[in-house]
Design a protein around this motif. Structure first.
Motif, PDB file in Angstrom:
ATOM      1  N   LEU A  16      43.208  37.169  47.737  1.00 18.85           N
ATOM      2  CA  LEU A  16      43.324  37.712  46.384  1.00 18.85           C
ATOM      3  C   LEU A  16      44.616  37.290  45.706  1.00 18.85           C
ATOM      4  O   LEU A  16      45.597  36.927  46.363  1.00 18.85           O
ATOM      5  CB  LEU A  16      43.279  39.245  46.439  1.00 18.85           C
ATOM      6  CG  LEU A  16      42.042  39.898  47.047  1.00 18.85           C
ATOM      7  CD1 LEU A  16      42.241  41.411  47.074  1.00 18.85           C
ATOM      8  CD2 LEU A  16      40.778  39.527  46.283  1.00 18.85           C
ATOM      9  N   ALA A  17      44.612  37.387  44.394  1.00 13.05           N
ATOM     10  CA  ALA A  17      45.859  37.233  43.648  1.00 13.05           C
ATOM     11  C   ALA A  17      46.813  38.347  44.078  1.00 13.05           C
ATOM     12  O   ALA A  17      46.381  39.475  44.347  1.00 13.05           O
ATOM     13  CB  ALA A  17      45.586  37.324  42.148  1.00 13.05           C
ATOM     14  N   PRO A  18      48.114  38.056  44.179  1.00 13.57           N
ATOM     15  CA  PRO A  18      49.068  39.047  44.701  1.00 13.57           C
ATOM     16  C   PRO A  18      48.985  40.419  44.034  1.00 13.57           C
ATOM     17  O   PRO A  18      49.113  41.444  44.705  1.00 13.57           O
ATOM     18  CB  PRO A  18      50.424  38.379  44.448  1.00 13.57           C
ATOM     19  CG  PRO A  18      50.127  36.910  44.523  1.00 13.57           C
ATOM     20  CD  PRO A  18      48.766  36.754  43.902  1.00 13.57           C
ATOM     21  N   ARG A  19      48.759  40.457  42.747  1.00 16.81           N
ATOM     22  CA  ARG A  19      48.759  41.747  42.049  1.00 16.81           C
ATOM     23  C   ARG A  19      47.567  42.624  42.429  1.00 16.81           C
ATOM     24  O   ARG A  19      47.543  43.822  42.098  1.00 16.81           O
ATOM     25  CB  ARG A  19      48.770  41.519  40.532  1.00 16.81           C
ATOM     26  CG  ARG A  19      47.491  40.913  39.982  1.00 16.81           C
ATOM     27  CD  ARG A  19      47.583  40.646  38.493  1.00 16.81           C
ATOM     28  NE  ARG A  19      46.337  40.171  37.918  1.00 16.81           N
ATOM     29  CZ  ARG A  19      45.906  38.926  37.983  1.00 16.81           C
ATOM     30  NH1 ARG A  19      46.640  38.001  38.587  1.00 16.81           N
ATOM     31  NH2 ARG A  19      44.754  38.574  37.416  1.00 16.81           N
ATOM     32  N   ARG A  22      45.714  45.020  48.422  1.00 17.38           N
ATOM     33  CA  ARG A  22      45.929  46.333  49.024  1.00 17.38           C
ATOM     34  C   ARG A  22      45.978  47.463  47.995  1.00 17.38           C
ATOM     35  O   ARG A  22      46.766  48.404  48.118  1.00 17.38           O
ATOM     36  CB  ARG A  22      47.192  46.323  49.899  1.00 17.38           C
ATOM     37  CG  ARG A  22      47.036  45.385  51.077  1.00 17.38           C
ATOM     38  CD  ARG A  22      48.301  45.223  51.891  1.00 17.38           C
ATOM     39  NE  ARG A  22      48.004  44.364  53.034  1.00 17.38           N
ATOM     40  CZ  ARG A  22      47.969  43.018  52.991  1.00 17.38           C
ATOM     41  NH1 ARG A  22      48.244  42.393  51.845  1.00 17.38           N
ATOM     42  NH2 ARG A  22      47.654  42.306  54.055  1.00 17.38           N
ATOM     43  N   ARG A  23      45.167  47.349  46.977  1.00 16.96           N
ATOM     44  CA  ARG A  23      45.087  48.401  45.971  1.00 16.96           C
ATOM     45  C   ARG A  23      43.738  48.319  45.278  1.00 16.96           C
ATOM     46  O   ARG A  23      43.054  47.289  45.325  1.00 16.96           O
ATOM     47  CB  ARG A  23      46.209  48.251  44.940  1.00 16.96           C
ATOM     48  CG  ARG A  23      46.187  46.937  44.185  1.00 16.96           C
ATOM     49  CD  ARG A  23      47.342  46.834  43.192  1.00 16.96           C
ATOM     50  NE  ARG A  23      47.198  47.764  42.097  1.00 16.96           N
ATOM     51  CZ  ARG A  23      46.562  47.484  40.950  1.00 16.96           C
ATOM     52  NH1 ARG A  23      46.015  46.281  40.754  1.00 16.96           N
ATOM     53  NH2 ARG A  23      46.484  48.375  39.999  1.00 16.96           N
ATOM     54  N   GLU A  24      43.335  49.374  44.646  1.00 20.05           N
ATOM     55  CA  GLU A  24      42.142  49.345  43.810  1.00 20.05           C
ATOM     56  C   GLU A  24      42.459  48.653  42.487  1.00 20.05           C
ATOM     57  O   GLU A  24      43.572  48.766  41.967  1.00 20.05           O
ATOM     58  CB  GLU A  24      41.660  50.768  43.523  1.00 20.05           C
ATOM     59  CG  GLU A  24      41.005  51.448  44.698  1.00 20.05           C
ATOM     60  CD  GLU A  24      40.345  52.755  44.278  1.00 20.05           C
ATOM     61  OE1 GLU A  24      40.590  53.216  43.129  1.00 20.05           O
ATOM     62  OE2 GLU A  24      39.581  53.318  45.075  1.00 20.05           O
ATOM     63  N   PHE A  25      41.482  47.953  41.958  1.00 22.80           N
ATOM     64  CA  PHE A  25      41.644  47.370  40.623  1.00 22.80           C
ATOM     65  C   PHE A  25      40.272  47.281  39.970  1.00 22.80           C
ATOM     66  O   PHE A  25      39.242  47.140  40.624  1.00 22.80           O
ATOM     67  CB  PHE A  25      42.311  45.988  40.694  1.00 22.80           C
ATOM     68  CG  PHE A  25      41.590  44.987  41.550  1.00 22.80           C
ATOM     69  CD1 PHE A  25      40.612  44.140  41.015  1.00 22.80           C
ATOM     70  CD2 PHE A  25      41.884  44.874  42.905  1.00 22.80           C
ATOM     71  CE1 PHE A  25      39.949  43.219  41.803  1.00 22.80           C
ATOM     72  CE2 PHE A  25      41.228  43.948  43.705  1.00 22.80           C
ATOM     73  CZ  PHE A  25      40.256  43.117  43.157  1.00 22.80           C
ATOM     74  N   THR A  26      40.276  47.393  38.682  1.00 19.09           N
ATOM     75  CA  THR A  26      39.032  47.385  37.909  1.00 19.09           C
ATOM     76  C   THR A  26      38.957  46.104  37.099  1.00 19.09           C
ATOM     77  O   THR A  26      39.938  45.703  36.462  1.00 19.09           O
ATOM     78  CB  THR A  26      38.971  48.612  36.979  1.00 19.09           C
ATOM     79  OG1 THR A  26      39.049  49.803  37.779  1.00 19.09           O
ATOM     80  CG2 THR A  26      37.671  48.622  36.184  1.00 19.09           C
ATOM     81  N   VAL A  27      37.793  45.460  37.145  1.00 19.30           N
ATOM     82  CA  VAL A  27      37.615  44.185  36.443  1.00 19.30           C
ATOM     83  C   VAL A  27      36.274  44.181  35.710  1.00 19.30           C
ATOM     84  O   VAL A  27      35.322  44.849  36.127  1.00 19.30           O
ATOM     85  CB  VAL A  27      37.653  42.994  37.418  1.00 19.30           C
ATOM     86  CG1 VAL A  27      39.041  42.806  37.996  1.00 19.30           C
ATOM     87  CG2 VAL A  27      36.629  43.158  38.526  1.00 19.30           C
ATOM     88  N   PRO A  28      36.183  43.424  34.600  1.00 22.79           N
ATOM     89  CA  PRO A  28      34.884  43.229  33.957  1.00 22.79           C
ATOM     90  C   PRO A  28      34.025  42.296  34.797  1.00 22.79           C
ATOM     91  O   PRO A  28      34.532  41.400  35.469  1.00 22.79           O
ATOM     92  CB  PRO A  28      35.250  42.590  32.610  1.00 22.79           C
ATOM     93  CG  PRO A  28      36.562  41.932  32.857  1.00 22.79           C
ATOM     94  CD  PRO A  28      37.280  42.774  33.868  1.00 22.79           C
ATOM     95  N   CYS A  29      32.724  42.512  34.759  1.00 17.31           N
ATOM     96  CA  CYS A  29      31.793  41.712  35.549  1.00 17.31           C
ATOM     97  C   CYS A  29      30.912  40.871  34.635  1.00 17.31           C
ATOM     98  O   CYS A  29      30.585  41.282  33.510  1.00 17.31           O
ATOM     99  CB  CYS A  29      30.897  42.606  36.407  1.00 17.31           C
ATOM    100  SG  CYS A  29      31.808  43.685  37.528  1.00 17.31           S
ATOM    101  N   LEU A  42      36.500  36.668  42.728  1.00 17.99           N
ATOM    102  CA  LEU A  42      37.838  37.211  42.967  1.00 17.99           C
ATOM    103  C   LEU A  42      38.585  36.442  44.056  1.00 17.99           C
ATOM    104  O   LEU A  42      39.757  36.710  44.314  1.00 17.99           O
ATOM    105  CB  LEU A  42      37.739  38.687  43.342  1.00 17.99           C
ATOM    106  CG  LEU A  42      37.270  39.604  42.197  1.00 17.99           C
ATOM    107  CD1 LEU A  42      36.906  40.983  42.724  1.00 17.99           C
ATOM    108  CD2 LEU A  42      38.342  39.715  41.118  1.00 17.99           C
ATOM    109  N   GLY A  43      37.897  35.491  44.702  1.00  8.65           N
ATOM    110  CA  GLY A  43      38.574  34.590  45.639  1.00  8.65           C
ATOM    111  C   GLY A  43      38.168  34.693  47.090  1.00  8.65           C
ATOM    112  O   GLY A  43      38.648  33.922  47.932  1.00  8.65           O
ATOM    113  N   VAL A  44      37.279  35.625  47.445  1.00 10.68           N
ATOM    114  CA  VAL A  44      36.944  35.861  48.853  1.00 10.68           C
ATOM    115  C   VAL A  44      35.600  35.213  49.191  1.00 10.68           C
ATOM    116  O   VAL A  44      34.577  35.593  48.609  1.00 10.68           O
ATOM    117  CB  VAL A  44      36.884  37.374  49.153  1.00 10.68           C
ATOM    118  CG1 VAL A  44      36.532  37.614  50.615  1.00 10.68           C
ATOM    119  CG2 VAL A  44      38.211  38.029  48.804  1.00 10.68           C
ATOM    120  N   PRO A  45      35.542  34.266  50.125  1.00  8.42           N
ATOM    121  CA  PRO A  45      34.267  33.676  50.524  1.00  8.42           C
ATOM    122  C   PRO A  45      33.346  34.720  51.165  1.00  8.42           C
ATOM    123  O   PRO A  45      33.805  35.589  51.911  1.00  8.42           O
ATOM    124  CB  PRO A  45      34.661  32.602  51.549  1.00  8.42           C
ATOM    125  CG  PRO A  45      36.111  32.335  51.300  1.00  8.42           C
ATOM    126  CD  PRO A  45      36.685  33.635  50.827  1.00  8.42           C
TER     127      PRO A  45
END
Length: 249
Positions: A16-19, A22-29, A42-45
């Motif tokens: 993941l991007a550093p920001r 290890r935390r929750e984050f909300t993103v548009p889909c 988000l970067g994870v295979p």
């Protein structure tokens, strides 16, 4: 617009991007986005994911995301049996076979030392690797996360370690390869199984010192190479014993 809240666990955070680690984050889909689409966006295979929980319930990679969904994404578990919850991948085969990309020649060599069927050629392009994995049910080994995101790759491992010995420990641990290891039963050069052979039948292929000091031999019927328990064998034996002992403790 659909938005979802994600939380990734353990080593998946490395992708993941550093920001967002290890935390929750909300993103548009994206419209009609699946869990696979968003996890990889988000970067994870997808090959690195063993369990996905959407709103607390196990979900597959084809689950369509809805507004307000909360998604927890977990890597492969080593100490907890989560088999009843799995909706993401089939379990790895009991007798795994591998195809390694061009940057993992050392790892491929060591897996062959352990007796695992491992295809490797530094001229393999990604399309060839994907085709071999699909046609022969092989697990893709790579440090290229984009290769693992291909839909045709059913099973794969992103290799985190940089050195061959550490890579071997990583794969042995992740796939629980201890019980299936059969050291020194496969040709290191062409990957074919070895068979025991009488000394007399290979005498003309042995260096003079080997003829006088060794009596036990094996050979590869594909490339014709002959193997014996010399200094190279002893060095490799120590390395493999160290890897196997570390996993058994």
């Amino acid at each position: 617009m659909v938005t979802a809240t994600f939380r990734f666990y353990e080593e998946l955070n490395d992708f993941l991007a550093p920001r967002r680690r290890r935390r929750e984050f909300t993103v548009p889909c994206a419209e009609a986005a699946t869990t696979k689409h968003m996890i990889e966006a988000l970067g994870v295979p997808h090959t690195e994911v063993e369990l996905v929980l959407v709103n607390g319930e196990s979900a597959g990679l084809d689950r369509l995301l809805e507004d307000g969904d909360r998604v927890a994404v977990y890597p492969h578990f080593r100490t907890i049996d989560v088999t009843p919850l799995l909706r993401v991948h089939a379990p790895p085969p009991r007798d795994p076979r591998f195809v390694a990309d061009a940057h993992l020649g050392g790892l491929a060599h060591m897996l062959r030392l352990l007796g695992f069927d491992t295809l490797y050629d530094n001229r393999f392009h990604d399309d060839i690797i994907v085709a071999l994995a699909g046609q022969e049910g092989r697990i893709v080994l790579t440090r290229d996360r984009e290769l693992l995101k291909r839909r045709a790759v059913a099973q794969g491992c992103y290799v985190h370690a940089l050195k061959s010995a550490a890579q071997l420990r990583e794969i042995v641990a992740r796939l629980d390869l201890i019980r299936g290891a059969r050291p020194f039963t496969r040709c290191l050069h062409c990957n074919a199984p070895l068979r025991p052979v009488d000394k007399a039948s290979v005498l003309d292929r042995l260096p003079p010192r080997v003829r006088s000091h060794y009596d036990d031999f094996s050979t590869c019927d594909v490339c014709g190479r002959v193997y014996w328990k010399g200094s190279h064998w002893r060095n490799m034996r120590r390395l493999l014993d160290g890897v196997l002992a570390a996993e058994e403790t």
